[in-house]
Design a protein around this motif. Structure first.
Motif, PDB file in Angstrom:
ATOM      1  N   ARG A 203       0.850  -1.199   0.000  1.00 39.17           N
ATOM      2  CA  ARG A 203       0.000   0.000   0.000  1.00 39.17           C
ATOM      3  C   ARG A 203       0.878   1.239   0.000  1.00 39.17           C
ATOM      4  O   ARG A 203       1.990   1.221   0.545  1.00 39.17           O
ATOM      5  N   PRO A 204       0.390   2.336  -0.583  1.00 39.35           N
ATOM      6  CA  PRO A 204       1.169   3.581  -0.544  1.00 39.35           C
ATOM      7  C   PRO A 204       1.407   4.011   0.900  1.00 39.35           C
ATOM      8  O   PRO A 204       0.519   3.866   1.756  1.00 39.35           O
ATOM      9  N   LEU A 205       2.588   4.530   1.159  1.00 39.02           N
ATOM     10  CA  LEU A 205       2.934   4.917   2.527  1.00 39.02           C
ATOM     11  C   LEU A 205       1.942   5.932   3.087  1.00 39.02           C
ATOM     12  O   LEU A 205       1.623   5.910   4.278  1.00 39.02           O
ATOM     13  N   LYS A 206       1.426   6.816   2.230  1.00 43.30           N
ATOM     14  CA  LYS A 206       0.494   7.845   2.690  1.00 43.30           C
ATOM     15  C   LYS A 206      -0.792   7.251   3.260  1.00 43.30           C
ATOM     16  O   LYS A 206      -1.484   7.904   4.051  1.00 43.30           O
ATOM     17  N   ASP A 207      -1.115   5.976   2.883  1.00 46.04           N
ATOM     18  CA  ASP A 207      -2.340   5.343   3.377  1.00 46.04           C
ATOM     19  C   ASP A 207      -2.160   4.704   4.747  1.00 46.04           C
ATOM     20  O   ASP A 207      -3.162   4.371   5.409  1.00 46.04           O
ATOM     21  N   ILE A 208      -0.911   4.527   5.162  1.00 42.20           N
ATOM     22  CA  ILE A 208      -0.673   3.809   6.423  1.00 42.20           C
ATOM     23  C   ILE A 208       0.207   4.593   7.400  1.00 42.20           C
ATOM     24  O   ILE A 208       0.537   4.106   8.480  1.00 42.20           O
ATOM     25  N   ALA A 292      12.286  14.506   5.547  1.00 36.80           N
ATOM     26  CA  ALA A 292      10.993  13.831   5.608  1.00 36.80           C
ATOM     27  C   ALA A 292      10.680  13.432   7.051  1.00 36.80           C
ATOM     28  O   ALA A 292      11.571  13.052   7.810  1.00 36.80           O
ATOM     29  N   LEU A 293       9.406  13.531   7.404  1.00 34.36           N
ATOM     30  CA  LEU A 293       8.936  13.162   8.742  1.00 34.36           C
ATOM     31  C   LEU A 293       7.807  12.152   8.583  1.00 34.36           C
ATOM     32  O   LEU A 293       6.792  12.433   7.936  1.00 34.36           O
ATOM     33  N   ILE A 294       7.990  10.966   9.164  1.00 31.12           N
ATOM     34  CA  ILE A 294       6.986   9.903   9.077  1.00 31.12           C
ATOM     35  C   ILE A 294       6.490   9.605  10.481  1.00 31.12           C
ATOM     36  O   ILE A 294       7.256   9.232  11.363  1.00 31.12           O
ATOM     37  N   LYS A 329      19.687  14.761  -6.083  1.00 25.88           N
ATOM     38  CA  LYS A 329      19.785  15.878  -5.164  1.00 25.88           C
ATOM     39  C   LYS A 329      18.515  16.129  -4.361  1.00 25.88           C
ATOM     40  O   LYS A 329      18.563  16.755  -3.324  1.00 25.88           O
ATOM     41  N   PHE A 330      17.367  15.670  -4.867  1.00 29.80           N
ATOM     42  CA  PHE A 330      16.142  15.990  -4.162  1.00 29.80           C
ATOM     43  C   PHE A 330      15.126  14.868  -4.306  1.00 29.80           C
ATOM     44  O   PHE A 330      14.914  14.342  -5.399  1.00 29.80           O
ATOM     45  N   LEU A 331      14.501  14.499  -3.208  1.00 25.37           N
ATOM     46  CA  LEU A 331      13.433  13.508  -3.186  1.00 25.37           C
ATOM     47  C   LEU A 331      12.167  14.222  -2.736  1.00 25.37           C
ATOM     48  O   LEU A 331      12.126  14.816  -1.656  1.00 25.37           O
ATOM     49  N   SER A 332      11.139  14.184  -3.559  1.00 27.49           N
ATOM     50  CA  SER A 332       9.935  14.960  -3.245  1.00 27.49           C
ATOM     51  C   SER A 332       9.083  14.255  -2.200  1.00 27.49           C
ATOM     52  O   SER A 332       9.145  13.040  -2.022  1.00 27.49           O
ATOM     53  N   LEU A 333       8.245  15.051  -1.525  1.00 33.55           N
ATOM     54  CA  LEU A 333       7.320  14.513  -0.543  1.00 33.55           C
ATOM     55  C   LEU A 333       6.326  13.575  -1.223  1.00 33.55           C
ATOM     56  O   LEU A 333       5.936  12.541  -0.657  1.00 33.55           O
ATOM     57  N   ILE A 336       7.742  10.084  -1.623  1.00 37.35           N
ATOM     58  CA  ILE A 336       7.739   9.318  -0.376  1.00 37.35           C
ATOM     59  C   ILE A 336       6.322   8.851  -0.044  1.00 37.35           C
ATOM     60  O   ILE A 336       6.094   7.697   0.339  1.00 37.35           O
ATOM     61  N   ARG A 337       5.362   9.739  -0.207  1.00 41.03           N
ATOM     62  CA  ARG A 337       3.976   9.388   0.121  1.00 41.03           C
ATOM     63  C   ARG A 337       3.445   8.263  -0.774  1.00 41.03           C
ATOM     64  O   ARG A 337       2.652   7.430  -0.323  1.00 41.03           O
ATOM     65  N   ASN A 338       3.877   8.254  -2.012  1.00 42.19           N
ATOM     66  CA  ASN A 338       3.368   7.255  -2.959  1.00 42.19           C
ATOM     67  C   ASN A 338       4.174   5.957  -2.972  1.00 42.19           C
ATOM     68  O   ASN A 338       3.861   5.034  -3.729  1.00 42.19           O
ATOM     69  N   MET A 339       5.206   5.886  -2.162  1.00 37.38           N
ATOM     70  CA  MET A 339       6.035   4.689  -2.120  1.00 37.38           C
ATOM     71  C   MET A 339       5.214   3.476  -1.680  1.00 37.38           C
ATOM     72  O   MET A 339       4.544   3.509  -0.647  1.00 37.38           O
ATOM     73  N   GLU A 340       5.271   2.409  -2.486  1.00 31.76           N
ATOM     74  CA  GLU A 340       4.526   1.195  -2.168  1.00 31.76           C
ATOM     75  C   GLU A 340       5.255   0.416  -1.061  1.00 31.76           C
ATOM     76  O   GLU A 340       6.424   0.038  -1.217  1.00 31.76           O
ATOM     77  N   ILE A 341       4.563   0.165   0.041  1.00 34.72           N
ATOM     78  CA  ILE A 341       5.173  -0.488   1.206  1.00 34.72           C
ATOM     79  C   ILE A 341       4.616  -1.899   1.372  1.00 34.72           C
ATOM     80  O   ILE A 341       3.399  -2.093   1.527  1.00 34.72           O
TER      81      ILE A 341
END
Length: 392
Positions: A203-208, A292-294, A329-333, A336-341
């Motif tokens: 699931r996308p990280l933003k969902d969990i 990033a803050l999780i 150089k840069f990783l967008s928010l 990270i939010r859409n990363m499948e976990i």
């Protein structure tokens, strides 16, 4: 013979020949990938050099200012990584940011004695670096270092003591590294390769989890205040405040309205070298910028499991999949939010967390021991080169 009575100084330039190096033309492929080990600052990762990241050909050596240094000499940088020093265990060619120190008379000066003397001067050499972005020192500075000279037998005795102390430090570091590898092995054994193992729901990280980032503003720095943690302050799994900038209480409060860090959260660099997530395990008194803050608000996900997932090659896989690259150089928010976990069962995540806590407890004991060994080693070096180690 009394050690102090025999103690006198000579300038390093009188004792060694200092040789510089260079880089073969990168536009001539036949200069590269040959049989000669060619080293740069990147190869100075320990006290010895036994391999190189790059090699050059004989023609590349002959047609450039690179110099071949026989094994058994001291190599140190005069640009970048100031204060490092190493002994080459193999013949190497060196680049322009390095200098080789060739002892003129081995009957007067012991190689390892000189090596540890230079290590004892590491902070001094680093402090003399000049330059807006990349720090450098002059050959003059090296030449004028005053080396304490004493009979060769005492030099060798001092070097032997320091080598034994260094060996204890290396052993402790190896034990810590072995525990790090154990944790990674346990992760793979319990959850499989996160790239290829399709067992678990994803699931996308933003969902969990609640995924935020630090301020995008540039608050005014103040001499004293609250630390503003950025990517540069996250090193080796820890928050390093030795080179941190401070902000006012007003800015600290305003930033924390958006991204307050709490115990148990994960923070991870988004600029520079991406990755190196850490779990905040002490009450934070800092704000964050471009980090990033999780935050964990869902029972499906345990912070220790996610930390080691992000610490694995899975993050590189995600970045490459998104055509970001592992060192971009840069990783967008959004990335990270859409990363499948992958989501293993909670009880399996909990079991892994308990194992990690036990391993971390052992690592904490070893780290404490390592700090003590390093403190004793530095004390030994200072005493040795002040003439206080063997003075009876």
């Amino acid at each position: 013979m009394n050690f102090v009575m025999a103690f006198h100084y000579k300038k390093l330039g009188e004792l060694v020949t200092i040789i510089g190096g260079g880089t073969p033309d990168r536009n001539k492929p036949h200069f590269w990938n040959g049989d000669i080990n060619w080293i740069s600052v990147k190869d100075l990762v320990g006290d010895t050099i036994s391999s190189s990241l790059e090699t050059i050909t004989t023609e590349g050596l002959e047609k450039s200012s690179a110099k071949l240094i026989p094994k058994g000499n001291i190599i140190l940088p005069t640009r970048m990584a100031l204060g490092k020093v190493a002994i080459n265990q193999i013949d190497v060619a060196i680049n322009q940011d390095l200098k080789a120190l060739i002892i003129k008379d081995n009957s007067q000066l012991d190689l390892y004695y000189l090596f540890y003397f230079l290590k004892s001067k590491s902070n001094f050499i680093e402090s003399k670096g000049k330059g807006a972005t990349v720090k450098g020192i002059t050959v003059n500075l090296i030449s004028n270092l005053e080396v304490p000279i004493l009979p060769l037998t005492l030099q060798k005795k001092i070097a032997s003591v320091l080598r034994k102390a260094q060996a204890l430090i290396n052993k402790r570091k190896a034990q810590i590294e072995a525990l790090d590898q154990l944790t990674q092995s346990v992760f793979l054994e319990m959850f499989g390769d996160p790239v290829s193992n399709k067992t678990w729901e994803r699931r996308p990280l933003k969902d969990i989890a609640d995924v935020r980032d630090g301020t995008h503003d540039s608050p005014k720095y103040v001499p004293n205040g609250y630390p503003l943690v950025t990517s540069k302050n996250i090193k080796n799994g820890k928050i390093d405040l030795s080179n941190v900038n401070y902000i006012s209480e007003e800015d600290f409060i305003n930033i924390n309205k958006r991204s307050k860090v709490d115990i148990g959260d994960i923070i991870m660099p988004m600029i520079g070298t991406i990755g190196n997530p850490i779990i905040v395990d002490e009450q934070p008194n800092f704000a964050i910028k471009n980090v990033a803050l999780i935050k964990f608000n869902n029972p499906l996900l345990v912070n220790i499991y996610l930390k080691y997932l992000l610490d694995s090659h899975y993050l590189d896989y995600i970045l490459n999949k998104n055509k970001r690259g592992g060192t971009q150089k840069f990783l967008s928010l959004t990335d990270i939010r859409n990363m499948e976990i992958p989501l293993p069962p909670r009880d399996l995540q909990d079991k892994f967390s308990e194992i990690v806590k036990k391993i971390d407890s052992q690592k904490s004991i070893l780290h404490k021991s390592l700090r003590e060994l390093e403190k004793n080693f530095n004390s030994l070096m200072q005493r040795a080169f002040k003439g206080e180690l063997f003075n009876d």
